[in-house]
Design a protein around this motif. Sequence first.
Motif, PDB file in Angstrom:
ATOM      1  N   ALA A 163      66.463  15.838  36.042  1.00 46.17           N
ATOM      2  CA  ALA A 163      66.110  14.869  34.997  1.00 46.17           C
ATOM      3  C   ALA A 163      65.408  15.538  33.822  1.00 46.17           C
ATOM      4  N   GLN A 164      64.722  16.666  34.071  1.00 43.91           N
ATOM      5  CA  GLN A 164      64.016  17.359  32.992  1.00 43.91           C
ATOM      6  C   GLN A 164      64.887  18.421  32.318  1.00 43.91           C
ATOM      7  N   GLY A 165      66.083  18.700  32.834  1.00 43.44           N
ATOM      8  CA  GLY A 165      66.925  19.741  32.279  1.00 43.44           C
ATOM      9  C   GLY A 165      67.747  19.264  31.102  1.00 43.44           C
ATOM     10  N   LEU A 166      68.309  20.223  30.400  1.00 37.02           N
ATOM     11  CA  LEU A 166      69.226  19.918  29.302  1.00 37.02           C
ATOM     12  C   LEU A 166      70.622  19.783  29.888  1.00 37.02           C
ATOM     13  N   LEU A 167      71.215  18.595  29.722  1.00 36.40           N
ATOM     14  CA  LEU A 167      72.526  18.310  30.322  1.00 36.40           C
ATOM     15  C   LEU A 167      72.495  18.542  31.827  1.00 36.40           C
ATOM     16  N   VAL A 168      71.383  18.245  32.458  1.00 35.67           N
ATOM     17  CA  VAL A 168      71.165  18.284  33.903  1.00 35.67           C
ATOM     18  C   VAL A 168      71.037  19.711  34.431  1.00 35.67           C
ATOM     19  N   VAL A 169      71.884  20.638  33.995  1.00 40.71           N
ATOM     20  CA  VAL A 169      71.948  21.953  34.616  1.00 40.71           C
ATOM     21  C   VAL A 169      71.241  23.043  33.817  1.00 40.71           C
ATOM     22  N   LEU A 170      71.029  22.849  32.537  1.00 36.39           N
ATOM     23  CA  LEU A 170      70.438  23.897  31.713  1.00 36.39           C
ATOM     24  C   LEU A 170      68.915  23.783  31.715  1.00 36.39           C
ATOM     25  N   PRO A 171      68.206  24.915  31.770  1.00 36.16           N
ATOM     26  CA  PRO A 171      66.734  24.853  31.777  1.00 36.16           C
ATOM     27  C   PRO A 171      66.179  24.399  30.435  1.00 36.16           C
ATOM     28  N   SER A 172      65.130  23.613  30.493  1.00 30.71           N
ATOM     29  CA  SER A 172      64.415  23.180  29.299  1.00 30.71           C
ATOM     30  C   SER A 172      62.994  23.722  29.367  1.00 30.71           C
ATOM     31  N   LEU A 173      62.224  23.471  28.328  1.00 32.31           N
ATOM     32  CA  LEU A 173      60.835  23.912  28.336  1.00 32.31           C
ATOM     33  C   LEU A 173      60.061  23.259  29.474  1.00 32.31           C
ATOM     34  N   GLU A 174      60.306  21.967  29.693  1.00 33.65           N
ATOM     35  CA  GLU A 174      59.583  21.251  30.739  1.00 33.65           C
ATOM     36  C   GLU A 174      59.978  21.743  32.128  1.00 33.65           C
ATOM     37  N   SER A 175      61.286  21.942  32.368  1.00 29.25           N
ATOM     38  CA  SER A 175      61.710  22.395  33.688  1.00 29.25           C
ATOM     39  C   SER A 175      61.299  23.842  33.936  1.00 29.25           C
ATOM     40  N   THR A 176      61.317  24.677  32.915  1.00 26.97           N
ATOM     41  CA  THR A 176      60.880  26.065  33.089  1.00 26.97           C
ATOM     42  C   THR A 176      59.399  26.120  33.440  1.00 26.97           C
ATOM     43  N   ALA A 177      58.599  25.311  32.741  1.00 28.24           N
ATOM     44  CA  ALA A 177      57.178  25.243  33.080  1.00 28.24           C
ATOM     45  C   ALA A 177      56.973  24.701  34.492  1.00 28.24           C
ATOM     46  N   GLY A 178      57.777  23.691  34.886  1.00 27.99           N
ATOM     47  CA  GLY A 178      57.667  23.150  36.228  1.00 27.99           C
ATOM     48  C   GLY A 178      58.000  24.161  37.302  1.00 27.99           C
ATOM     49  N   LEU A 179      58.992  25.032  37.060  1.00 25.68           N
ATOM     50  CA  LEU A 179      59.339  26.067  38.034  1.00 25.68           C
ATOM     51  C   LEU A 179      58.186  27.044  38.232  1.00 25.68           C
ATOM     52  N   ALA A 180      57.431  27.295  37.192  1.00 23.30           N
ATOM     53  CA  ALA A 180      56.269  28.169  37.335  1.00 23.30           C
ATOM     54  C   ALA A 180      55.095  27.439  37.990  1.00 23.30           C
ATOM     55  N   LEU A 181      54.830  26.205  37.562  1.00 20.32           N
ATOM     56  CA  LEU A 181      53.707  25.459  38.118  1.00 20.32           C
ATOM     57  C   LEU A 181      53.912  25.131  39.590  1.00 20.32           C
ATOM     58  N   GLY A 182      55.128  24.749  39.957  1.00 21.29           N
ATOM     59  CA  GLY A 182      55.396  24.408  41.350  1.00 21.29           C
ATOM     60  C   GLY A 182      55.206  25.572  42.285  1.00 21.29           C
ATOM     61  N   ALA A 183      55.597  26.775  41.843  1.00 19.78           N
ATOM     62  CA  ALA A 183      55.438  27.953  42.695  1.00 19.78           C
ATOM     63  C   ALA A 183      53.977  28.314  42.898  1.00 19.78           C
ATOM     64  N   VAL A 184      53.110  27.971  41.939  1.00 20.93           N
ATOM     65  CA  VAL A 184      51.699  28.348  42.013  1.00 20.93           C
ATOM     66  C   VAL A 184      50.849  27.221  42.601  1.00 20.93           C
ATOM     67  N   PHE A 185      51.011  26.005  42.073  1.00 21.66           N
ATOM     68  CA  PHE A 185      50.126  24.903  42.458  1.00 21.66           C
ATOM     69  C   PHE A 185      50.735  23.965  43.499  1.00 21.66           C
ATOM     70  N   GLY A 186      52.037  24.084  43.768  1.00 22.20           N
ATOM     71  CA  GLY A 186      52.659  23.168  44.727  1.00 22.20           C
ATOM     72  C   GLY A 186      52.070  23.268  46.114  1.00 22.20           C
ATOM     73  N   TRP A 187      51.611  24.463  46.511  1.00 10.67           N
ATOM     74  CA  TRP A 187      51.062  24.646  47.863  1.00 10.67           C
ATOM     75  C   TRP A 187      49.774  23.851  48.042  1.00 10.67           C
ATOM     76  N   ALA A 188      48.957  23.774  47.019  1.00  5.89           N
ATOM     77  CA  ALA A 188      47.720  23.006  47.121  1.00  5.89           C
ATOM     78  C   ALA A 188      47.983  21.517  46.953  1.00  5.89           C
ATOM     79  N   ASP A 189      48.934  21.149  46.098  1.00  3.96           N
ATOM     80  CA  ASP A 189      49.197  19.737  45.848  1.00  3.96           C
ATOM     81  C   ASP A 189      49.773  19.034  47.073  1.00  3.96           C
ATOM     82  N   ILE A 190      50.672  19.695  47.806  1.00  6.59           N
ATOM     83  CA  ILE A 190      51.394  18.998  48.867  1.00  6.59           C
ATOM     84  C   ILE A 190      50.474  18.596  50.015  1.00  6.59           C
ATOM     85  N   VAL A 191      49.362  19.297  50.214  1.00  7.67           N
ATOM     86  CA  VAL A 191      48.461  18.943  51.311  1.00  7.67           C
ATOM     87  C   VAL A 191      47.410  17.929  50.879  1.00  7.67           C
TER      88      VAL A 191
END
Length: 822
Positions: A96-124
């Motif tokens: 939903a955050q990508g360009l034409l679903v499959v292309l990376p956007s600024l929001e999805s690129t930032a999410g890929l970085a944030l999820g890898a770093v902060f996702g471990w703390a958020d999920i618990v």
Amino acid sequence: MSRSTPAARVTAEAPRAFPTQSWIDVAVIGVLSLLGILGLETSFGDYNFLLAGLGGLLVGTAVAIIGFRLRLGVLTAVLAGILAYFLLGTPFTMPAQGLLVVLPSLESTAGLALGAVFGWADIVTLGTPVEAPYYMPVLPYFAAWLVALVSTMLASRWLPGRRRTVWRTSLLLIGPVLLYLAGILMGTDEAYYAALRGVAFAVIALVWIGWRRSGSGLAAASAASIGGAADAPRVDRVGSGRLLRRKLLGTVTLVVGAVLVGSLAGAALTPPPDNRFVLRDEIEPPFDPLQFASPLAGFRMYTKTLADTPLFTVEGLEAGDLLRLASMDSYDGKLWNVAGSSGSSGPGGSGSFRLVGRTIPEPVLATSVQNAEVTLTATGYDDVWLPGIGYPHTVDFDDADSRALAENLRYNASSGTAVFTSGVQPGYEYTIDAELQQTYRDEDLEGVPVAQLTLPTVQNIPDVVVAKADEYVGTTETPIDQLRAIEQALKTQGFLSHGLASDGAPSRAGHGADRIDELFTRSQMLGDQEQYASAMALMARSLNYPARVVMGFAPEVPEGSASVEVTGTNVTAWVEVAFEGIGWIPFFPTPDQTDVPQDQTPKPKTEPQPQVRQPPRADNEADDLLTAVEIDDSTEDEQDQGFELPAWAWAVIFGAGIPLLAFFGPLLVIAALKARRRRRRRTLGAGDRRVAGAWEELTDGYGELGFEVPARLSRRQIAEQLDAQSAAQPAGTRTALLDPPAAPTAGPPNIGLSALARSVDRAVFNGQAVDDAAVTRHWTEALASLAAVRASAGWARRLVARFRIRSTRSPRTGRPNRRGKA
């Protein structure tokens, strides 16, 4: 050595084959990793996480295989994996955050970085099912990508060149085992097919280790049983067939035994849900409601300061509906408050707020009668407590400002209370789809006991409250009758006053122990919802009933009106008591009477006092009372004003900076390493060593361009091999160095690799000193030859070469040639 035949030539373009045995290893690693990822199902609720996990497995495995076939170094393959992680992760995690679903956007690129770093703390700390923040599917994608990339590189680069022992093969299981443990620790009390997944994981791993322990034994046995003695000269057909049958029989025995032992042991040893160890039960949620003032402490602010202030408008509200603001079940003698996050000891506690997404967890104790959908738009309301109705199913933020901060929503499923940690601001609009608690007649609750809930203890209850509770209850026996008796006594014997100038009698604010004591010890009970709800809740708790105070709004809904405006005068408070299997039943003990009887006690008459003449005032007395004050005309906003980047600029910097850094950062590092290598080779050591360094620089450049630079050969033999590979390239791509032009060209002379190799050998082995001019000439010729072959290569090969760094190996030993001799 004779020149290689064309059939034996290996061109720079030909990719090397992926090891056959490694295909099986990669498939087993993928299946085991998938079993581990499935453990996250209880946290995510649906299977969007599975798509992300499969995407991570595909991206990580594909990059490792392509890197092996293209002969990329380990560092280069890892950098290519990072680049593929950002370029290909959007459709698997955040379409939903990508360009034409499959292309990376600024929001999805930032999410890929944030999820890898902060996702471990958020999920618990998130409430399940996990739906916010938007980058949460990145967690399984990142974990699967990392395991697949590392495990596939080990299976293809490290394991094939070594004897397959049990411990070496078991090293490949580290990643899948960590994924399996992560699925357990980051899940919930309810495991997802724990026994089935555990048995399947163990069986596949054991069978794979057993069959792949020795790559030669099984292959020889299979070849001998199929192809005869000619194919396996060391193993006779009878013996190999017997070995194969024993292996098959052992495998079947292992599988059956593992299934039986795993099933029986799993049934006997699997802990009940209450005793399962999961991180979300051990880690304290980050939101602590005690950081904010008690909502009930500000009750009089609504009735006085905000009485005529529009707080928000509500659409879809029906007559009699109440808007809930906060539920409070903790009392310390001063305030009713929401229990702290560490003091909410039971499932009915009010202090455990979890971060949730659009979907809200089901209430702990409630019986639904119908669904209601209301839309609230904040106008003058600016607190952290989010007004709502009933027990919400979903909360949708409709405006852009609140939608961007949706991840700040926390919810308590037992109390039906939500908070917006960043604060509700005027203009925020959200829609709540909720279920309403069913109403019951007193006759329906006659034989129903109160619920057995563990609530925070109440402290410092005034003695008069306990005595009045016993007096009001009288001879009634059932919980509903006793609670109705208390409600009726307060409602009929007391009088309503908000302490306004228009009220008939003054009424002090507050609901501490002294104020509740005053409520019952004055000649007339006088107060508003703050005091009466507090008093009844304390009486119910003194009878060991699970009671809490609820603060909210009760607006009057005109008939046929689509929306209603809520102001401070609509604030109210009531009491809720939990009944077993029913839910929280409301009680309204506040009286409606406002005409307080006047006290008939005559007031004492005042006697006039003689007047005394006062001395005259000194002239400078007024001046002494004045102090010069410097007034700062600048506003707070002007004082705090400074340079700030707009939000879009931060988004561009953060979104585009990550992939650019992932691409150009390693490129600059590798370029610096190559420059340092060239400088050391050209400047350090004697002249013969520096001439040998020119040849090393040349062969490294060929290797980085994808040419096969053979080891354990002389320089002349290496030159012949490189000439052969260059000659095998398609027409039009041969370099000027290999096919020199007829007419001489300006610039440094270009000579063939064989001639350069002979010249280097003469300089190295003739035993004479090599001057700086000879060193410069050899370096000039080597760099010119390397530049020519680079110019003839395609752009893709030149790009890959920039990410590769090759170290020259000694032709005889395979070790770094530090003396510069072949």
